[in-house]
Scaffold this active site. Structure first.
Site, short mmCIF file in Angstrom:
data_model
loop_
_atom_site.label_atom_id
_atom_site.label_comp_id
_atom_site.label_asym_id
_atom_site.label_seq_id
_atom_site.Cartn_x
_atom_site.Cartn_y
_atom_site.Cartn_z
N GLY A 13 0.77 -1.23 0.00
CA GLY A 13 0.00 0.00 0.00
C GLY A 13 0.80 1.29 0.00
N HIS A 110 -0.88 1.92 -12.97
CA HIS A 110 -0.29 0.73 -13.59
C HIS A 110 1.18 1.02 -13.86
CE1 HIS A 110 -0.26 -3.01 -15.79
NE2 HIS A 110 0.41 -2.40 -16.76
C1 GAR Z 1 2.59 -0.59 -7.73
O1 GAR Z 1 3.81 -0.58 -8.41
C2 GAR Z 1 1.45 -0.52 -8.70
O2 GAR Z 1 1.71 0.28 -9.83
C3 GAR Z 1 1.30 -1.96 -9.10
O3 GAR Z 1 1.49 -2.67 -7.91
C4 GAR Z 1 2.36 -1.94 -7.04
C5 GAR Z 1 1.68 -1.80 -5.70
O4 GAR Z 1 2.54 -1.24 -4.76
N1 GAR Z 1 0.01 -2.20 -9.66
C6 GAR Z 1 -0.22 -3.13 -10.57
O5 GAR Z 1 0.64 -3.88 -11.01
C7 GAR Z 1 -1.66 -3.20 -11.05
N2 GAR Z 1 -1.79 -4.11 -12.13
P1 GAR Z 1 1.95 -0.58 -3.44
O6 GAR Z 1 1.03 -1.61 -2.80
O7 GAR Z 1 3.19 -0.33 -2.61
O8 GAR Z 1 1.23 0.67 -3.81
#
Ligand code: GAR
Length: 197
Positions: A13, A110
């Site tokens: 998150g 993304h």
């Molecule tokens: C982030 O890099 C986001 O862009 C990616 O997951 C990560 C979550 O990190 N999202 C995807 O790949 C969606 N398909 P976080 O939980 O630390 O924000």
């Protein structure tokens, strides 16, 4: 009028934290719910610590019954009555019916320069293709995966010797700048894309 924002997460998150921290002062929105498909998602505790209401609906309890999972996911979301829903590292695909309920007010981040590399393993695919630049995109969510109008993009260089991990570590801080900037503008009713380098 203050906009109510719900944030959906699946993991640590860090984007959610950046969004929540940004919504202070004269920001037009406030966080009303952080919701996860995984009760063990690290982000839930971070949100609680920041004073945001949290909820979790474990997708594993529903097996392959996506409709039942989404019906359960919808409950806390409808109770929170968000004006805007932000997907922030939410790793479940949402059905067109679910997306339609939040048409025009659901955003996603993304980790690629869309329309390149929809889906998973974006950084590995950018490196394998020999791309000189990578980055992230915030877009409006539509029924098609990682599609929908682009609201912002941030670019970083791909450097010699990059691995998916080193590239992800360069992109993530840009995600933390881009998503709050796009959300603030979007909450003011402005969909002009933001481009960061
Ligand atoms: C982030 O890099 C986001 O862009 C990616 O997951 C990560 C979550 O990190 N999202 C995807 O790949 C969606 N398909 P976080 O939980 O630390 O924000």
């Amino acid at each position: 009028m203050t906009r109510r924002v719900a944030i959906l997460i699946s993991g640590g998150g860090s984007n959610m934290v950046a969004l929540v921290r940004s919504m202070t002062g004269d920001h037009p929105a406030r966080p009303v719910l952080v919701l996860s498909n995984d009760p063990a998602a690290g982000g839930l505790e971070k949100a609680r610590d920041m004073g945001v209401e949290v909820a979790a609906v474990d997708h594993r309890a529903f097996g392959r019954d996506r409709a039942a999972f989404e019906a359960a996911l919808l409950q806390p979301l409808l109770e929170a009555a968000p004006d805007i829903v932000c997907l922030a590292g939410f790793m479940r695909i949402l059905s067109p019916d679910f997306v339609a309920r939040f048409e025009g007010r659901m955003l996603n981040i993304h980790p690629s320069l869309l329309p390149l590399y929809k889906g998973l393993d974006t950084h590995a695919r950018a490196i394998a293709a020999g791309d000189k630049q990578a980055g992230c995109t915030v877009h409006e969510v539509t029924a098609a995966l990682d599609d929908g109008p682009i609201l912002g993009q941030a670019r970083v260089p791909v450097l010699p010797g990059d691995t998916p991990e080193t590239l992800a570590a360069r992109v993530l801080p840009m995600e933390h700048r881009l998503y709050p900037a796009v959300l603030e503008r979007f909450a003011r009713g402005d969909r002009t894309p933001i481009y960061l380098e």
